[in-house]
Write an enzyme that holds these catalytic residues in place. Structure first.
Site, PDB file in Angstrom:
ATOM      1  N   HIS A  20      -8.445 -11.427 -43.258  1.00  9.41           N
ATOM      2  CA  HIS A  20      -7.773 -12.113 -42.154  1.00  9.41           C
ATOM      3  C   HIS A  20      -8.663 -13.183 -41.531  1.00  9.41           C
ATOM      4  O   HIS A  20      -9.892 -13.175 -41.660  1.00  9.41           O
ATOM      5  CB  HIS A  20      -7.376 -11.096 -41.083  1.00  9.41           C
ATOM      6  N   ARG A  58      -3.934  -8.716 -37.001  1.00 11.95           N
ATOM      7  CA  ARG A  58      -4.753  -9.812 -37.524  1.00 11.95           C
ATOM      8  C   ARG A  58      -4.517 -10.036 -39.012  1.00 11.95           C
ATOM      9  O   ARG A  58      -4.649 -11.171 -39.487  1.00 11.95           O
ATOM     10  CB  ARG A  58      -6.236  -9.581 -37.203  1.00 11.95           C
ATOM     11  N   GLU A  87      -8.765  -1.624 -41.581  1.00  6.50           N
ATOM     12  CA  GLU A  87     -10.224  -1.747 -41.589  1.00  6.50           C
ATOM     13  C   GLU A  87     -10.862  -0.356 -41.514  1.00  6.50           C
ATOM     14  O   GLU A  87     -10.207   0.634 -41.130  1.00  6.50           O
ATOM     15  CB  GLU A  87     -10.657  -2.605 -40.387  1.00  6.50           C
ATOM     16  N   HIS A 112      -8.956  -6.545 -44.535  1.00  7.54           N
ATOM     17  CA  HIS A 112     -10.118  -6.594 -43.648  1.00  7.54           C
ATOM     18  C   HIS A 112     -11.401  -6.589 -44.470  1.00  7.54           C
ATOM     19  O   HIS A 112     -11.374  -6.327 -45.680  1.00  7.54           O
ATOM     20  CB  HIS A 112     -10.113  -5.375 -42.713  1.00  7.54           C
TER      21      HIS A 112
END
Length: 240
Positions: free
Chosen positions: A9, A60, A87, A182
């Site tokens: 991202h 995100r 993440e 991520h």
């Protein structure tokens, strides 16, 4: 086989502050928005097309994927968001800056948490209001599966389940796949694609924001080629 492209991202608000973000649902900075759009333009100019896209359930990655697909005129393709692509969960470190954690625990220990493959940070308290089990987005997930802190090794194990169940079957259908993810879930995917890579190399694999990582695979999903697209003013991995 089809192409597999993985994109971290765009820069988040906590990336810019060097905060351990993990599963906290932080949005992007304006710089991050431009990074995602730039990634989409670069993919379009290089002639890539996708049949299906995957993201985590954090905004995100979702917003970055929207922006990438918008630049590619591909917002109509099916998309799947799943918590197993989140993440790495940073446990009790979540929300703190790197400097704060170094001051408290020392630089060597923090380096181990950041870049040690099997090093798990102090866990978040199970009664913490930020614990995943308390968030509505995870209400359909077995609470026993939701972490309170993870090593990179734990993250690889989590991502592996979704890889085998959802991503691998699509690739075997010779379809082109985009994954917006991520830093550490991207490292997990790299480990799954390149199992011979040493733990230390995986943990230190650089994952810049908004730079597409392109894999060309054979019919057995073995890697034939891996390269990053050239992005104007690409940034190096900022942190964590």
């Amino acid at each position: 086989m089809g192409n597999l492209v993985i994109v971290r991202h765009g820069e988040s608000q906590w990336n810019s502050q060097n905060r351990f973000t993990g599963w906290t649902d932080i949005d992007m900075t304006e710089k991050g928005v431009q990074q995602a759009r730039c990634a989409g333009r670069a993919l379009a100019q290089a002639g890539y097309r996708f049949d299906l896209a995957f993201t985590s359930v954090l905004r995100r990655t979702i917003r970055s994927q929207w922006l990438i697909l918008d630049e590619m005129d591909l917002m109509f393709i099916p998309t799947v968001s799943h918590w197993r692509l989140n993440e790495r969960h940073y446990g009790a470190l979540t929300g703190h800056t790197r400097a704060e954690i170094i001051e408290r625990f020392g630089e060597e220990q923090v380096w181990q948490w950041r870049r040690g493959y099997a090093s798990r940070p102090p866990l978040m308290a199970d009664d913490d209001a930020r614990a995943p089990v308390r968030e509505s987005r995870y209400r359909a997930v077995d609470p026993a599966l939701l972490p309170l802190g993870e090593s990179l090794e734990d993250t690889v194990a989590r991502v592996r389940v979704f890889w085998h169940e959802a991503i691998e079957p699509v690739l075997r259908q010779d379809r082109d796949v985009l994954i917006c993810t991520h830093g550490n879930s991207q490292r997990a995917l790299v480990r799954l694609l390149e199992p011979a890579m040493a733990d230390e190399e995986v943990a230190r694999f650089d994952v810049p924001n908004g730079v597409p990582l392109v894999y060309r695979l054979n019919s057995d999903l073995a890697v034939l080629d891996r390269h990053s697209l050239q992005i104007p003013e690409a940034t190096v991995s900022a942190l964590l």
